[in-house]
Every structure is written in C-alpha cells, then in structure tokens.
Design a protein around this motif. Structure first.
Motif, PDB file in Angstrom:
ATOM      1  N   MET A  38       0.843  -1.168   0.000  1.00 16.56           N
ATOM      2  CA  MET A  38       0.000   0.000   0.000  1.00 16.56           C
ATOM      3  C   MET A  38       0.895   1.240   0.000  1.00 16.56           C
ATOM      4  SD  MET A  38      -3.025   1.071   2.736  1.00 16.56           S
ATOM      5  CE  MET A  38      -3.679  -0.565   2.786  1.00 16.56           C
ATOM      6  N   ALA A  39       0.557   2.221  -0.846  1.00 11.92           N
ATOM      7  CA  ALA A  39       1.329   3.459  -0.920  1.00 11.92           C
ATOM      8  C   ALA A  39       1.156   4.260   0.362  1.00 11.92           C
ATOM      9  CB  ALA A  39       0.881   4.279  -2.127  1.00 11.92           C
ATOM     10  N   SER A  40       2.112   5.115   0.620  1.00 12.25           N
ATOM     11  CA  SER A  40       2.113   5.910   1.840  1.00 12.25           C
ATOM     12  C   SER A  40       0.843   6.759   1.960  1.00 12.25           C
ATOM     13  CB  SER A  40       3.344   6.817   1.865  1.00 12.25           C
ATOM     14  OG  SER A  40       3.315   7.642   2.996  1.00 12.25           O
ATOM     15  N   PHE A  41       0.421   7.387   0.861  1.00 12.71           N
ATOM     16  CA  PHE A  41      -0.783   8.209   0.872  1.00 12.71           C
ATOM     17  C   PHE A  41      -2.003   7.381   1.238  1.00 12.71           C
ATOM     18  CE2 PHE A  41      -4.536   9.849  -1.368  1.00 12.71           C
ATOM     19  CZ  PHE A  41      -4.659  11.079  -0.740  1.00 12.71           C
ATOM     20  N   GLU A  42      -2.100   6.186   0.653  1.00 11.35           N
ATOM     21  CA  GLU A  42      -3.244   5.306   0.939  1.00 11.35           C
ATOM     22  C   GLU A  42      -3.238   4.880   2.408  1.00 11.35           C
ATOM     23  OE1 GLU A  42      -2.463   2.335  -1.962  1.00 11.35           O
ATOM     24  OE2 GLU A  42      -3.915   3.167  -3.378  1.00 11.35           O
ATOM     25  N   LYS A  43      -2.057   4.606   2.941  1.00 10.19           N
ATOM     26  CA  LYS A  43      -1.950   4.183   4.335  1.00 10.19           C
ATOM     27  C   LYS A  43      -2.415   5.296   5.274  1.00 10.19           C
ATOM     28  CE  LYS A  43       1.273   2.162   7.636  1.00 10.19           C
ATOM     29  NZ  LYS A  43       2.625   1.693   7.885  1.00 10.19           N
ATOM     30  N   VAL A  44      -1.978   6.516   4.997  1.00 11.69           N
ATOM     31  CA  VAL A  44      -2.386   7.654   5.814  1.00 11.69           C
ATOM     32  C   VAL A  44      -3.889   7.877   5.675  1.00 11.69           C
ATOM     33  CG1 VAL A  44      -2.175  10.170   6.075  1.00 11.69           C
ATOM     34  CG2 VAL A  44      -0.132   8.766   5.761  1.00 11.69           C
ATOM     35  N   SER A  45      -4.425   7.749   4.476  1.00 11.61           N
ATOM     36  CA  SER A  45      -5.850   7.944   4.244  1.00 11.61           C
ATOM     37  C   SER A  45      -6.679   6.915   5.009  1.00 11.61           C
ATOM     38  CB  SER A  45      -6.176   7.853   2.757  1.00 11.61           C
ATOM     39  OG  SER A  45      -5.559   8.904   2.058  1.00 11.61           O
ATOM     40  N   VAL A  46      -6.244   5.673   5.000  1.00 15.53           N
ATOM     41  CA  VAL A  46      -6.957   4.609   5.720  1.00 15.53           C
ATOM     42  C   VAL A  46      -6.872   4.867   7.222  1.00 15.53           C
ATOM     43  CG1 VAL A  46      -6.934   2.142   6.265  1.00 15.53           C
ATOM     44  CG2 VAL A  46      -6.713   2.900   3.892  1.00 15.53           C
ATOM     45  N   GLN A  47      -5.711   5.292   7.700  1.00 13.18           N
ATOM     46  CA  GLN A  47      -5.565   5.604   9.130  1.00 13.18           C
ATOM     47  C   GLN A  47      -6.467   6.776   9.526  1.00 13.18           C
ATOM     48  OE1 GLN A  47      -1.342   6.230   9.366  1.00 13.18           O
ATOM     49  NE2 GLN A  47      -0.913   4.096   9.923  1.00 13.18           N
ATOM     50  N   GLU A  48      -6.517   7.789   8.692  1.00  8.71           N
ATOM     51  CA  GLU A  48      -7.358   8.958   8.973  1.00  8.71           C
ATOM     52  C   GLU A  48      -8.830   8.567   8.962  1.00  8.71           C
ATOM     53  OE1 GLU A  48      -8.347  13.129   9.563  1.00  8.71           O
ATOM     54  OE2 GLU A  48      -6.763  11.767  10.146  1.00  8.71           O
ATOM     55  N   LEU A  49      -9.225   7.753   8.009  1.00 11.61           N
ATOM     56  CA  LEU A  49     -10.606   7.270   7.951  1.00 11.61           C
ATOM     57  C   LEU A  49     -10.955   6.493   9.222  1.00 11.61           C
ATOM     58  CD1 LEU A  49     -13.221   7.004   6.382  1.00 11.61           C
ATOM     59  CD2 LEU A  49     -12.252   5.005   5.240  1.00 11.61           C
ATOM     60  N   GLY A  50     -10.044   5.656   9.667  1.00 11.12           N
ATOM     61  CA  GLY A  50     -10.263   4.908  10.907  1.00 11.12           C
ATOM     62  C   GLY A  50     -10.383   5.826  12.110  1.00 11.12           C
ATOM     63  N   ARG A  51      -9.561   6.853  12.166  1.00 11.36           N
ATOM     64  CA  ARG A  51      -9.610   7.812  13.264  1.00 11.36           C
ATOM     65  C   ARG A  51     -10.941   8.563  13.263  1.00 11.36           C
ATOM     66  NH1 ARG A  51      -9.392  12.829  14.415  1.00 11.36           N
ATOM     67  NH2 ARG A  51      -9.094  13.565  12.288  1.00 11.36           N
ATOM     68  N   LEU A  52     -11.371   8.995  12.080  1.00 14.85           N
ATOM     69  CA  LEU A  52     -12.643   9.707  11.977  1.00 14.85           C
ATOM     70  C   LEU A  52     -13.819   8.806  12.331  1.00 14.85           C
ATOM     71  CD1 LEU A  52     -11.945  11.755   8.730  1.00 14.85           C
ATOM     72  CD2 LEU A  52     -12.102  12.639  11.070  1.00 14.85           C
ATOM     73  N   TRP A  53     -13.743   7.541  11.938  1.00 21.00           N
ATOM     74  CA  TRP A  53     -14.788   6.575  12.293  1.00 21.00           C
ATOM     75  C   TRP A  53     -14.883   6.445  13.819  1.00 21.00           C
ATOM     76  CZ3 TRP A  53     -18.517   3.753   9.855  1.00 21.00           C
ATOM     77  CH2 TRP A  53     -19.093   2.725  10.601  1.00 21.00           C
ATOM     78  N   ASP A  54     -13.729   6.266  14.451  1.00 22.84           N
ATOM     79  CA  ASP A  54     -13.703   6.122  15.913  1.00 22.84           C
ATOM     80  C   ASP A  54     -14.255   7.384  16.591  1.00 22.84           C
ATOM     81  OD1 ASP A  54     -12.596   3.604  15.632  1.00 22.84           O
ATOM     82  OD2 ASP A  54     -10.532   4.288  16.006  1.00 22.84           O
ATOM     83  N   GLU A  55     -13.892   8.532  16.073  1.00 22.82           N
ATOM     84  CA  GLU A  55     -14.373   9.798  16.632  1.00 22.82           C
ATOM     85  C   GLU A  55     -15.899   9.894  16.504  1.00 22.82           C
ATOM     86  OE1 GLU A  55     -14.012  14.428  15.347  1.00 22.82           O
ATOM     87  OE2 GLU A  55     -12.136  13.294  15.379  1.00 22.82           O
TER      88      GLU A  55
END
Length: 61
Positions: A1-18
């Motif tokens: 997975m590209a770095s941008f995709e990894k950050v995007s998935v992490q951010e999506l997970g963070r927003l979901w948790d929030e």
C-alpha cells in the motif's frame, strides 16, 4: 500500500472512531432546523444591536 493510501486509511479509521464516540446519530433535517433556528436568532440579535447603536449616534448637521 502506498504511503498516501496508508495515511488515508488511518485517517478514515480515526474519523470513524471519533464519530462512534460522539454518541447516537440525529436526524439531519432536525439538526439543520436547530442550527438554522440558532443562527436566525443570532442574526436578529445583531440587527437589533445595530439598530440600537445607530439610533444613539448624534445626528450631523
């Protein structure tokens, strides 16, 4: 997975948790009506304050 995709998935997970931690959902129409009502009240208050302030200004002759 590209770095941008990894950050995007992490951010999506963070927003979901929030979002999950923020409580139960509300009806969108009700939420917008409540926000509009509060905004309308603030706008009316400011207009009222401006009218009061302009009526106190001395007239220039």
């Amino acid at each position: 997975m590209a770095s941008f995709e990894k950050v995007s998935v992490q951010e999506l997970g963070r927003l979901w948790d929030e979002g999950m931690a923020s409580g139960s959902s509300v009806d969108g129409d009700q939420a917008f009506a409540r926000i509009k009502s509060k905004l309308d009240a603030k706008v009316a208050e400011r207009k009222s304050q401006k009218r009061c302030a302009s009526s106190r200004k001395p007239s220039r002759k």
